[in-house]
Write a protein that holds these residues in place. Structure first.
Motif, short mmCIF file in Angstrom:
data_model
loop_
_atom_site.label_atom_id
_atom_site.label_comp_id
_atom_site.label_asym_id
_atom_site.label_seq_id
_atom_site.Cartn_x
_atom_site.Cartn_y
_atom_site.Cartn_z
N GLN A 169 -26.71 -30.34 19.91
CA GLN A 169 -27.59 -29.28 19.42
C GLN A 169 -27.35 -28.97 17.95
O GLN A 169 -28.23 -28.44 17.28
N GLU A 170 -26.18 -29.26 17.46
CA GLU A 170 -25.84 -29.07 16.04
C GLU A 170 -24.90 -30.18 15.63
O GLU A 170 -24.28 -30.84 16.48
N GLU A 171 -24.76 -30.35 14.30
CA GLU A 171 -23.92 -31.44 13.79
C GLU A 171 -23.15 -30.96 12.57
O GLU A 171 -23.67 -30.20 11.76
N LEU A 172 -21.92 -31.43 12.45
CA LEU A 172 -21.07 -31.15 11.29
C LEU A 172 -20.61 -32.48 10.71
O LEU A 172 -20.05 -33.30 11.42
N ASP A 173 -20.87 -32.68 9.42
CA ASP A 173 -20.46 -33.91 8.74
C ASP A 173 -19.29 -33.59 7.82
O ASP A 173 -19.42 -32.81 6.88
N LEU A 174 -18.14 -34.17 8.12
CA LEU A 174 -16.92 -33.91 7.35
C LEU A 174 -16.62 -34.99 6.31
O LEU A 174 -15.57 -34.94 5.66
N ASP A 216 -18.97 -20.79 15.39
CA ASP A 216 -20.41 -20.51 15.36
C ASP A 216 -21.11 -21.10 16.58
O ASP A 216 -21.99 -20.48 17.16
N ALA A 217 -20.72 -22.32 16.95
CA ALA A 217 -21.35 -22.96 18.12
C ALA A 217 -21.10 -22.16 19.38
O ALA A 217 -22.01 -21.97 20.20
N VAL A 218 -19.88 -21.66 19.54
CA VAL A 218 -19.56 -20.84 20.71
C VAL A 218 -20.35 -19.53 20.68
O VAL A 218 -20.93 -19.11 21.68
N ARG A 219 -20.39 -18.88 19.51
CA ARG A 219 -21.12 -17.61 19.39
C ARG A 219 -22.61 -17.77 19.69
O ARG A 219 -23.25 -16.88 20.23
N HIS A 220 -23.17 -18.93 19.35
CA HIS A 220 -24.60 -19.16 19.57
C HIS A 220 -24.89 -19.82 20.92
O HIS A 220 -26.03 -20.18 21.21
N GLY A 221 -23.86 -19.99 21.74
CA GLY A 221 -24.06 -20.49 23.10
C GLY A 221 -24.44 -21.96 23.18
O GLY A 221 -25.10 -22.37 24.14
N LEU A 222 -24.04 -22.77 22.21
CA LEU A 222 -24.37 -24.19 22.24
C LEU A 222 -23.52 -24.91 23.28
O LEU A 222 -22.38 -24.54 23.54
N GLY A 223 -24.09 -25.96 23.87
CA GLY A 223 -23.38 -26.70 24.91
C GLY A 223 -22.76 -27.99 24.42
O GLY A 223 -21.74 -28.43 24.92
N CYS A 224 -23.39 -28.63 23.43
CA CYS A 224 -22.89 -29.91 22.92
C CYS A 224 -23.14 -29.99 21.42
O CYS A 224 -24.23 -29.65 20.94
N VAL A 225 -22.13 -30.42 20.69
CA VAL A 225 -22.23 -30.58 19.23
C VAL A 225 -21.66 -31.96 18.85
O VAL A 225 -20.88 -32.53 19.59
N ARG A 226 -22.09 -32.45 17.69
CA ARG A 226 -21.56 -33.71 17.17
C ARG A 226 -20.80 -33.42 15.88
O ARG A 226 -21.25 -32.65 15.04
N ILE A 227 -19.64 -34.05 15.76
CA ILE A 227 -18.83 -33.93 14.55
C ILE A 227 -18.67 -35.34 13.98
O ILE A 227 -18.21 -36.25 14.69
N ILE A 228 -19.08 -35.52 12.75
CA ILE A 228 -18.95 -36.81 12.08
C ILE A 228 -17.71 -36.73 11.20
O ILE A 228 -17.65 -35.93 10.26
N HIS A 229 -16.71 -37.53 11.53
CA HIS A 229 -15.45 -37.51 10.79
C HIS A 229 -15.25 -38.79 9.99
O HIS A 229 -14.44 -38.83 9.08
N GLY A 230 -15.99 -39.82 10.32
CA GLY A 230 -15.83 -41.11 9.66
C GLY A 230 -14.66 -41.87 10.25
O GLY A 230 -13.85 -41.33 10.99
N LYS A 231 -14.57 -43.13 9.87
CA LYS A 231 -13.48 -43.97 10.37
C LYS A 231 -12.32 -44.01 9.40
O LYS A 231 -11.25 -44.49 9.72
N GLY A 232 -12.54 -43.51 8.20
CA GLY A 232 -11.49 -43.55 7.18
C GLY A 232 -11.53 -44.86 6.44
O GLY A 232 -12.10 -45.85 6.89
N GLY A 233 -10.95 -44.86 5.26
CA GLY A 233 -10.82 -46.10 4.51
C GLY A 233 -11.78 -46.30 3.37
O GLY A 233 -11.53 -47.11 2.50
N ARG A 234 -12.86 -45.56 3.32
CA ARG A 234 -13.80 -45.76 2.22
C ARG A 234 -13.43 -44.94 1.00
O ARG A 234 -13.63 -45.36 -0.12
N GLY A 235 -12.93 -43.73 1.20
CA GLY A 235 -12.59 -42.88 0.07
C GLY A 235 -11.09 -42.70 -0.04
O GLY A 235 -10.34 -42.93 0.91
#
Length: 184
Positions: free
Chosen positions: A90-95, A113-132
């Motif tokens: 329902q929402e996404e965070l790109d780190l 925020d996700a908990v306060r807004h009652g979201l059930g599933c979120v995606r977090i993009i963390h990357g695999k590492g190594g590019r930066g």
């Protein structure tokens, strides 16, 4: 025989002349005592934060390792749907590009925020590492990926998480199931 310091003392008294005593005065007020601090608690908290940031090398995930955690209340069907990416975020965070401290703060705020807004599933993009620079720790493991893994495991609101299929981010992202609003 006279000691040499006796001559010095007599010479000093004759040089300064008669001495009169100053009148007695009350001592100045003492400086206020500092407020008490729980130094041991502060030190314990700092040590816990530091330990949280630097897990044991045996626990570190590599770039292609999937993130996975299943809480005791997650059904097999829900777990399979999460693993296969069948639950939409329902929402996404790109780190990407964030340093560890910034990523930690962003992730805490995002999950709150996700908990306060009652979201059930979120995606977090963390990357695999190594590019930066700063994406890979001294152990060779991706910093943000391991940070996200540790933080999610310690959140009471997180019931399960798993890396999605490659089309949804693969090993560089994670789908997170949150407790339903009625059970928080």
């Amino acid at each position: 025989m006279k000691e040499p310091h006796d001559d010095d003392a007599a010479l000093f008294r004759s040089a300064i002349g008669p001495v009169r005593k100053l009148p007695e005065r009350a001592a100045p007020p003492a400086a206020p005592k500092p407020k008490p601090r729980a130094r041991m608690a502060e030190r314990d908290e700092a040590n816990a934060r530091e330990e949280f940031r630097h897990p044991l090398a045996a626990q570190l995930l590599e770039a292609e390792d999937p993130l996975a955690y299943r809480g005791p209340d997650v059904t097999s069907a829900a777990w399979q749907r999460l693993r296969h990416g069948e639950i939409s975020a329902q929402e996404e965070l790109d780190l990407h590009g964030a340093d560890a401290r910034t990523a930690e703060a962003l992730l805490r705020a995002f999950l709150g925020d996700a908990v306060r807004h009652g979201l059930g599933c979120v995606r977090i993009i963390h990357g695999k590492g190594g590019r930066g620079r700063n994406e890979i720790g001294s152990s060779g493991a991706p910093i943000l990926k391991n940070l996200v893994d540790r933080m999610l495991r310690q959140r009471a609101s997180v019931v399960a998480f798993h890396s999605p299929p490659p089309a949804q981010g693969g090993a560089g992202a994670v789908l997170v199931l949150l407790k339903p609003p009625g059970r928080r």
